[in-house]
Design a protein around this motif. Structure first.
Motif, mmCIF file in Angstrom:
data_model
loop_
_atom_site.group_PDB
_atom_site.id
_atom_site.type_symbol
_atom_site.label_atom_id
_atom_site.label_comp_id
_atom_site.label_asym_id
_atom_site.label_seq_id
_atom_site.Cartn_x
_atom_site.Cartn_y
_atom_site.Cartn_z
ATOM 1 N N ASP A 141 35.769 39.169 42.329
ATOM 2 C CA ASP A 141 36.452 40.237 41.836
ATOM 3 C C ASP A 141 35.456 41.450 42.571
ATOM 4 O O ASP A 141 34.888 41.781 41.978
ATOM 5 C CB ASP A 141 35.525 40.183 40.531
ATOM 6 N N THR A 142 34.263 41.081 43.921
ATOM 7 C CA THR A 142 34.035 41.798 44.701
ATOM 8 C C THR A 142 34.786 42.749 45.808
ATOM 9 O O THR A 142 35.922 41.969 46.668
ATOM 10 C CB THR A 142 32.592 41.466 45.131
ATOM 11 N N GLU A 143 34.800 44.312 46.175
ATOM 12 C CA GLU A 143 34.995 44.416 47.398
ATOM 13 C C GLU A 143 33.996 43.817 48.382
ATOM 14 O O GLU A 143 35.323 43.530 48.809
ATOM 15 C CB GLU A 143 34.478 46.114 47.428
ATOM 16 N N ALA A 144 32.942 43.441 49.124
ATOM 17 C CA ALA A 144 32.867 43.006 49.443
ATOM 18 C C ALA A 144 33.252 41.212 50.060
ATOM 19 O O ALA A 144 34.141 41.476 51.284
ATOM 20 C CB ALA A 144 31.388 42.638 49.361
ATOM 21 N N TYR A 145 33.724 40.498 49.007
ATOM 22 C CA TYR A 145 34.499 39.670 49.255
ATOM 23 C C TYR A 145 35.630 40.027 49.482
ATOM 24 O O TYR A 145 36.360 38.910 50.908
ATOM 25 C CB TYR A 145 34.843 38.839 47.911
ATOM 26 N N TRP A 146 37.335 40.798 49.075
ATOM 27 C CA TRP A 146 38.057 41.039 50.112
ATOM 28 C C TRP A 146 37.962 41.866 51.138
ATOM 29 O O TRP A 146 39.131 41.149 51.888
ATOM 30 C CB TRP A 146 39.005 41.809 49.196
#
Length: 183
Positions: free
Chosen positions: A48-53
């Motif tokens: 659920d994080t921008e960094a992951y996506w």
């Protein structure tokens, strides 16, 4: 012209994610969390994080270039459409097999309107015509009647049942195995 597929149907655009889509991806999964959770594996840390996506967008592009998978998001053909779903062809195997495994999800508010059938028809055509796959496999939980009906309408044939096949939402679930063959 992009090296990545962009599939268009009467009502949808189906394409790979771009970095600028990360906010829309997060919104799709957040808004549809309760709807999707009973049918999906437990989400990995950071999902659920921008960094992951931001990393995942690049990872999906690399996987496509290297022939391992094709994972696309579905948008309506209207300006500034949010993401309404996803279609994935995972575990692509070449050689004598020439096959991939189908996965998909659709926003709760778009259920029952024909969007997924439309998107999957486009993905199937691309898989057979452009990727030159011979076989697409799809598995669904016996309680997911909507998915079973969709696959049947698309011509998928039931091949059997696999017990405790996939770990879904923390529980091993049986799945009905189906396939569509490009004869």
């Amino acid at each position: 012209m992009s090296q990545f597929p962009r599939l268009e149907t009467a009502r949808t655009i189906i394409r790979m994610a771009e970095v600028q889509d990360v906010t829309a991806i997060l919104a799709y999964y957040q808004v549809n969390r309760a709807h999707l959770e009973p049918y999906e594996p437990i989400r990995p840390p950071g999902f659920d994080t921008e960094a992951y996506w931001q990393q995942e967008v690049q990872h999906r592009r690399t996987d496509f270039i290297e022939g391992r998978s094709l994972r696309l998001f579905i948008f309506e053909r209207v300006p500034n459409s949010p993401i309404i779903g996803s279609v994935n062809l995972n575990n692509i195997v070449r050689g004598v097999f020439q096959a991939g495994s189908l996965g998909y999800s659709l926003a709760a508010v778009k259920q029952g309107q024909g969007y997924m059938g439309e998107a999957l028809k486009a993905l199937i055509a691309y898989s057979f015509d452009d990727l030159k796959l011979h076989r697409i496999m799809a598995a669904y939980m016996p309680r997911n009647h909507r998915s079973g009906s969709l696959l049947k309408r698309l011509g998928f044939q039931i091949e059997g049942v696999a017990r405790d096949y996939v770990l879904i939402n923390g529980r091993w679930e049986d799945h009905i195995l189906t396939s569509l063959v490009n004869s």
